[in-house]
Design an enzyme around this catalytic site. Structure first.
Site, short mmCIF file in Angstrom:
data_model
loop_
_atom_site.label_atom_id
_atom_site.label_comp_id
_atom_site.label_asym_id
_atom_site.label_seq_id
_atom_site.Cartn_x
_atom_site.Cartn_y
_atom_site.Cartn_z
N ARG A 100 4.18 5.35 -3.80
CA ARG A 100 3.29 5.77 -2.70
C ARG A 100 2.95 7.23 -2.96
NH1 ARG A 100 3.82 4.69 3.72
NH2 ARG A 100 3.00 2.73 2.93
N HIS A 144 -4.73 0.84 -0.16
CA HIS A 144 -3.45 0.28 0.29
C HIS A 144 -3.50 -1.24 0.04
CE1 HIS A 144 0.33 -0.02 2.10
NE2 HIS A 144 0.08 0.32 3.34
N GLN A 197 -1.06 -3.89 1.68
CA GLN A 197 -1.35 -4.10 3.09
C GLN A 197 -2.48 -5.13 3.26
OE1 GLN A 197 0.15 -2.36 5.89
NE2 GLN A 197 -0.81 -4.11 6.87
N ASP A 207 -6.99 1.25 12.45
CA ASP A 207 -5.92 2.04 11.83
C ASP A 207 -5.95 3.43 12.45
OD1 ASP A 207 -3.94 2.99 10.10
OD2 ASP A 207 -5.25 3.13 8.35
N CYS A 217 -2.36 -2.07 10.81
CA CYS A 217 -1.36 -2.02 9.72
C CYS A 217 -0.07 -1.38 10.18
CB CYS A 217 -1.94 -1.27 8.54
SG CYS A 217 -2.51 0.39 8.95
N ARG A 251 4.21 -8.66 5.06
CA ARG A 251 4.34 -7.72 3.94
C ARG A 251 5.50 -8.16 3.05
NH1 ARG A 251 2.61 -2.45 4.55
NH2 ARG A 251 3.16 -2.34 2.34
N1 CP Z 1 1.72 -0.27 7.09
C1 CP Z 1 2.51 0.49 6.32
O1 CP Z 1 2.31 0.62 5.10
O2 CP Z 1 3.54 1.05 6.98
P1 CP Z 1 4.51 2.19 6.43
O3 CP Z 1 3.69 3.44 6.27
O4 CP Z 1 5.58 2.33 7.47
O5 CP Z 1 5.05 1.75 5.11
N1 NVA Z 2 -4.28 4.99 6.78
C1 NVA Z 2 -2.86 5.13 7.04
C2 NVA Z 2 -2.14 3.89 6.71
C3 NVA Z 2 -0.67 3.93 6.97
C4 NVA Z 2 0.03 2.67 6.59
C5 NVA Z 2 -2.32 6.30 6.25
O1 NVA Z 2 -2.68 6.44 5.07
O2 NVA Z 2 -1.56 7.09 6.81
#
Ligand code: CP
Ligand code: NVA
Length: 320
Positions: free
Chosen positions: A112, A139, A142, A234, A274, A302
């Site tokens: 990540r 993502h 997701q 989101d 999400c 997930r």
């Molecule tokens: N939706 C999602 O990716 O959640 P986290 O940021 O908690 O991993």
């Molecule tokens: N768009 C959000 C998604 C989190 C899962 C972010 O990047 O923070």
């Protein structure tokens, strides 16, 4: 690993950085296996014995970290969490050296990152699969899981109409690419100045032309939700954009998902997010905590979808 086509398991890719890399048939394979894994997890409890995954996270996570860790454990494998919130990737040593070290010890990297290029560099230099666990741009885990959730709700025959309301961000981008690959319809509404990345819109539309799907963008949330089977939103400020939360809250307030907006979609429309969610900002509590909301089903899936992905990327053959 690079993105060249190589049959490993039954997927046509070695890494999972973007939905763009997948053929519609790959998504079908992942979903078919995810269904089996979800129905009979015990059948796969030794499938990845001896396999190790490194999880490198530059940003916080609940769902992604836990589902990958639990996923590896329940497949008989193991994961090692590397907190890279400080220093970020590339600050202590070059990303190439991280990739070249990890490939000597583990079988897969789940990362990540802030910069999407950090992921593509890992994939370029590592000889083991690299999975995108979220970047500023995409993502994919997701979106892949979310469309699996919709398929469970509506069956594989119906092509549900999805409306996305809010920021044209990483989640929105991956949803556009997934919906396009699946030949389905996604209508996006964002405020002016927060449109999705133009290149991704172009790519998703080009794919949609070949699959019979449709990807559209508008500025009017009421217009895009009309007749939708599901309304997705989101956060207004993604991780790393917290400094702009106040400004964004003002710009995005007409895009808040309220009971009224859900009524405009239709009496049976589902609500998706999400997570993490900010009740009272992008969605009101009344909606996210209602019977329409499938956010925890999205979160559960997930686990199953990523287990299928790990199996297909890490096993020589899925053996099922
Ligand atoms: N939706 C999602 O990716 O959640 P986290 O940021 O908690 O991993
Ligand atoms: N768009 C959000 C998604 C989190 C899962 C972010 O990047 O923070």
């Amino acid at each position: 690993m690079t993105t060249s086509v190589m049959e490993r398991g039954r997927l046509s890719v070695e890494d999972f950085i973007s939905i763009s890399q997948l053929r519609p048939e790959d998504i079908g394979q992942i979903y078919a296996l995810a269904e089996r894994v979800k129905a009979s997890p015990q059948d796969y409890s030794r499938a990845l014995v001896g396999k190790q995954t490194a999880l490198i996270f530059e940003k916080p996570s609940l769902r992604t970290r836990v589902t990958f860790e639990v996923g590896m454990t329940t497949l008989g494998g193991h994961s090692i969490f590397l907190d890279h919130t400080k220093p970020r990737l590339g600050e202590r040593e070059p990303i190439k050296d991280i990739a070249k070290n990890l490939e000597r010890w583990v079988d897969c990297i789940v990362a990540r990152t802030f910069q999407h290029e950090a992921l593509t560099q890992l994939a370029e230099h590592a000889s083991i699969p690299v999975i995108n666990a979220l970047s500023d741009l995409l993502h994919p885990c997701q979106a892949l899981s979310d469309m699996f959730t919709l398929r469970e709700k509506f069956g594989s025959k119906k092509k549900p109409l999805l409306a996305y309301v809010g920021d044209g961000n990483n989640v929105c981008h991956s949803l556009m690419l997934t919906v396009a690959k699946l030949g389905q319809v996604l209508r996006v509404a964002t405020p002016p100045g927060f449109e999705p990345n133009e290149e991704i819109v172009r790519e998703a539309r080009a794919v949609a032309k070949t699959t019979g799907g449709e990807i559209s963008h508008d500025y009017d949330p009421r217009k895009v939700v009309r007749g939708a089977d599901a309304v997705y939103t989101d956060v207004w400020a993604s991780m790393g954009q917290e400094y702009a939360s106040h400004m964004r809250a003002q710009v995005f307030s007409p895009y808040r998902v309220t009971e009224d907006l859900m009524q405009a979609a239709g009496p049976d429309a589902l609500f998706m997010h999400c997570l993490p969610a900010h009740r009272g900002q992008e969605v009101v509590g009344e909606v996210i905590d209602s019977d329409r909301s499938i956010v925890y089903e999205q979160a559960e899936n997930r686990l199953h979808v990523q287990k299928a992905l790990l199996l297909l990327l890490l096993r020589e053959s899925d053996g099922s």
